[in-house]
Design a protein around this motif. Structure first.
Motif, mmCIF file in Angstrom:
data_model
loop_
_atom_site.group_PDB
_atom_site.id
_atom_site.type_symbol
_atom_site.label_atom_id
_atom_site.label_comp_id
_atom_site.label_asym_id
_atom_site.label_seq_id
_atom_site.Cartn_x
_atom_site.Cartn_y
_atom_site.Cartn_z
ATOM 1 N N LYS A 139 23.511 78.949 -17.708
ATOM 2 C CA LYS A 139 24.560 79.853 -17.235
ATOM 3 C C LYS A 139 24.007 80.814 -16.190
ATOM 4 O O LYS A 139 24.656 81.099 -15.178
ATOM 5 C CB LYS A 139 25.150 80.619 -18.416
ATOM 6 N N ARG A 140 22.786 81.302 -16.422
ATOM 7 C CA ARG A 140 22.186 82.224 -15.458
ATOM 8 C C ARG A 140 22.006 81.552 -14.094
ATOM 9 O O ARG A 140 22.310 82.142 -13.052
ATOM 10 C CB ARG A 140 20.830 82.705 -15.982
ATOM 11 N N ARG A 141 21.532 80.306 -14.108
ATOM 12 C CA ARG A 141 21.294 79.600 -12.847
ATOM 13 C C ARG A 141 22.597 79.272 -12.126
ATOM 14 O O ARG A 141 22.674 79.367 -10.899
ATOM 15 C CB ARG A 141 20.497 78.325 -13.118
ATOM 16 N N ALA A 157 26.628 83.639 -7.050
ATOM 17 C CA ALA A 157 26.398 84.935 -6.410
ATOM 18 C C ALA A 157 25.884 84.749 -4.983
ATOM 19 O O ALA A 157 26.300 85.467 -4.060
ATOM 20 C CB ALA A 157 25.411 85.762 -7.241
ATOM 21 N N ARG A 158 24.977 83.803 -4.790
ATOM 22 C CA ARG A 158 24.482 83.533 -3.432
ATOM 23 C C ARG A 158 25.605 83.040 -2.539
ATOM 24 O O ARG A 158 25.705 83.412 -1.366
ATOM 25 C CB ARG A 158 23.364 82.488 -3.482
ATOM 26 N N ALA A 159 26.473 82.199 -3.092
ATOM 27 C CA ALA A 159 27.565 81.636 -2.301
ATOM 28 C C ALA A 159 28.564 82.702 -1.874
ATOM 29 O O ALA A 159 29.218 82.565 -0.839
ATOM 30 C CB ALA A 159 28.273 80.547 -3.097
ATOM 31 N N ALA A 160 28.691 83.761 -2.669
ATOM 32 C CA ALA A 160 29.658 84.815 -2.360
ATOM 33 C C ALA A 160 29.347 85.505 -1.034
ATOM 34 O O ALA A 160 30.238 86.135 -0.445
ATOM 35 C CB ALA A 160 29.681 85.843 -3.491
ATOM 36 N N ASP A 161 28.110 85.387 -0.542
ATOM 37 C CA ASP A 161 27.722 86.013 0.722
ATOM 38 C C ASP A 161 27.553 85.003 1.853
ATOM 39 O O ASP A 161 27.070 85.360 2.937
ATOM 40 C CB ASP A 161 26.399 86.776 0.529
ATOM 41 N N ASP A 162 27.942 83.768 1.625
ATOM 42 C CA ASP A 162 27.783 82.704 2.624
ATOM 43 C C ASP A 162 28.986 82.720 3.566
ATOM 44 O O ASP A 162 30.084 82.285 3.210
ATOM 45 C CB ASP A 162 27.667 81.356 1.908
ATOM 46 N N GLU A 163 28.787 83.200 4.785
ATOM 47 C CA GLU A 163 29.909 83.373 5.707
ATOM 48 C C GLU A 163 30.541 82.034 6.104
ATOM 49 O O GLU A 163 31.767 81.940 6.230
ATOM 50 C CB GLU A 163 29.439 84.127 6.957
ATOM 51 N N VAL A 201 34.318 83.845 -3.653
ATOM 52 C CA VAL A 201 33.744 83.191 -4.832
ATOM 53 C C VAL A 201 33.513 84.240 -5.909
ATOM 54 O O VAL A 201 32.766 85.197 -5.705
ATOM 55 C CB VAL A 201 32.405 82.509 -4.482
ATOM 56 N N THR A 202 34.144 84.035 -7.071
ATOM 57 C CA THR A 202 34.001 84.987 -8.169
ATOM 58 C C THR A 202 33.667 84.239 -9.449
ATOM 59 O O THR A 202 34.417 83.358 -9.878
ATOM 60 C CB THR A 202 35.298 85.790 -8.380
ATOM 61 N N ALA A 203 32.538 84.575 -10.065
ATOM 62 C CA ALA A 203 32.172 83.970 -11.345
ATOM 63 C C ALA A 203 33.043 84.544 -12.450
ATOM 64 O O ALA A 203 33.309 85.753 -12.491
ATOM 65 C CB ALA A 203 30.701 84.231 -11.646
ATOM 66 N N ILE A 204 33.507 83.687 -13.356
ATOM 67 C CA ILE A 204 34.294 84.125 -14.499
ATOM 68 C C ILE A 204 33.757 83.427 -15.744
ATOM 69 O O ILE A 204 33.271 82.298 -15.677
ATOM 70 C CB ILE A 204 35.806 83.838 -14.307
ATOM 71 N N PHE A 231 31.659 73.199 -3.481
ATOM 72 C CA PHE A 231 30.638 73.005 -4.511
ATOM 73 C C PHE A 231 29.351 72.448 -3.917
ATOM 74 O O PHE A 231 28.264 72.710 -4.430
ATOM 75 C CB PHE A 231 31.168 72.104 -5.619
ATOM 76 N N SER A 232 29.463 71.668 -2.832
ATOM 77 C CA SER A 232 28.246 71.195 -2.169
ATOM 78 C C SER A 232 27.454 72.369 -1.618
ATOM 79 O O SER A 232 26.219 72.399 -1.719
ATOM 80 C CB SER A 232 28.594 70.221 -1.047
ATOM 81 N N ALA A 233 28.147 73.334 -1.039
ATOM 82 C CA ALA A 233 27.462 74.513 -0.516
ATOM 83 C C ALA A 233 26.896 75.380 -1.635
ATOM 84 O O ALA A 233 25.776 75.891 -1.548
ATOM 85 C CB ALA A 233 28.427 75.331 0.343
ATOM 86 N N ILE A 234 27.646 75.540 -2.712
ATOM 87 C CA ILE A 234 27.203 76.385 -3.825
ATOM 88 C C ILE A 234 25.979 75.789 -4.511
ATOM 89 O O ILE A 234 24.986 76.486 -4.753
ATOM 90 C CB ILE A 234 28.343 76.574 -4.844
#
Length: 409
Positions: free
Chosen positions: A9-11, A17-23, A57-60, A114-117
């Motif tokens: 889950k952490r990974r 979280a990284r994807a949330a900043d991917d312009e 992108v928001t983790a839930i 999902f490929s980018a994430i």
């Protein structure tokens, strides 16, 4: 088990979280409808994500009614999260270890997301450069009138043996231009656009979705070109067709099958349904698949040429070609090939794996010569990625023992 679940889950959440900043990724998401997905670890673990054009992108923690569900065991997830296996491969019907559930449209929309994430790229990275072109005047176009409609062929006039070049699914003869330029003067080269692709008309019966029918069309092209004998080279679907022509057309004096095999059940029914779905952009849904197949040795220009091929996909043609490809089963014809054969495999290609090539080779029992050539740092498109290596293979094939000396235009 709890430690494994928590680490997984952490990974996953770190990747989100990284994807949330991917312009670049956010620009893709801005074109989509809001969607939710649930990720499941089969050993026990659930997390999820909301994809929204406004919030990104928001983790839930959990998604009770998701649009898409992706599930896999710890090994499958580790392969993707570590970068060892592209996400697009892990959801493939033949080679993947993930189970993916959801509508055809939602799954296609989320493929680049999902490929980018999870795999660190959307498939569209890098500058779009112009691919190298043959020198002016090297390649000439020619239209042929066939019974089923008009066919287009790119031609390089030469004194050497005639070679028929067959492109990959959904693309056109321009894939072969760098190789044609490299071999100008050594061979008489003919690269048709398959029916309904590029500049060739669809067959009178519509888009051909069966390898036997496409092979018959190619033999009609050879008739119209008045080829008394020829060598055939093709890639992917074209490689399969090259093998089939080697079995059924006595004029064929050699076969160079790039990523070709006699059995290729690699495209799912859901993927085929996405090809002409009214709510799916074919380039959007297919870019990651194509670019995940490219070898590590391909340069920027070659990658740009392959991306441009995806950008210009023709939906009915792509559906017909990949239907023919995934249903292709010509195992019972391989013993009929008597000419020299080279099975050329780029080792970075995950769709046509070494086992498929070895199985095909085991059934080519009557060829005058047979070579399996496995090449590192090359992927699914050798003639585009490393045309100089394919030129060497073609020269080797023509010089192989057992080729009839009368190979000519």
């Amino acid at each position: 088990m709890g430690g494994m679940r928590d680490e997984w889950k952490r990974r996953v959440e770190l990747a989100l979280a990284r994807a949330a900043d991917d312009e670049k990724l956010l620009r893709v998401i801005a074109q989509l409808e809001p969607l939710t997905a649930r990720f499941e670890l089969l050993e026990g673990g659930v997390t999820g994500v909301r994809i929204d054009p406004l919030t990104g992108v928001t983790a839930i923690a959990d998604v009770p009614d998701p649009d898409v569900v992706i599930s896999g065991d710890a090994r499958a997830w580790n392969e993707v999260l570590s970068g060892e296996t592209p996400y697009v491969r892990q959801v493939n019907v033949k080679h993947g270890r993930f189970s993916a559930q959801g509508s055809v449209a939602h799954s296609a929309w989320l493929m680049p997301v999902f490929s980018a994430i999870f795999s660190g790229g959307s498939g569209s990275e890098g500058e779009l450069e112009s691919p190298p072109s043959p020198a002016p005047g090297v390649v000439h176009g020619r239209y042929l009138r066939l019974t089923g409609g008009q066919a287009y062929v790119d031609v390089v006039v030469g004194e050497g043996p005639a070679v028929l070049l067959i492109h990959t699914a959904g693309r056109d003869a321009r894939q072969w231009h760098p190789l044609m330029a490299a071999l100008a003067g050594e061979f008489a080269l003919y690269a048709p656009d398959l029916p309904g692709r590029g500049r060739s008309e669809a067959d009178a019966d519509g888009y051909l979705d069966d390898v036997q029918r496409i092979a018959e069309w190619l033999m009609a092209v050879a008739d119209a070109l008045e080829l008394g004998s020829y060598v055939v080279a093709g890639c992917s679907l074209g490689g399969n067709l090259a093998l089939l022509l080697g079995a059924v057309d006595p004029r064929v004096q050699g076969v160079l099958a790039l990523q070709g095999a006699d059995l290729t059940p690699t495209i799912s029914a859901a993927s085929l349904a996405a090809m002409d779905h009214p709510r799916i952009s074919l380039p959007h849904a297919n870019m990651n698949f194509t670019m995940s197949l490219v070898g590590s040795g391909a340069g920027d220009r070659q990658r740009a040429a392959l991306r441009r091929g995806v950008d210009t996909l023709n939906a009915p043609a792509q559906l017909a070609d990949l239907s023919a490809y995934t249903r292709c089963d010509i195992r019972d014809r391989m013993a009929e090939i008597e000419c020299p054969v080279i099975l050329f495999r780029g080792e970075d290609d995950w769709v046509v794996d070494s086992g498929m090539i070895a199985a095909t080779a085991s059934r080519i029992v009557n060829a005058s010569t047979l070579e399996v050539r496995s090449v590192p740092e090359v992927g699914h498109f050798p003639h585009v990625e490393q045309p100089e290596l394919v030129a060497v293979a073609l020269r080797d094939l023509v010089g192989a023992p057992g080729r009839h000396p009368g190979v000519s235009v």
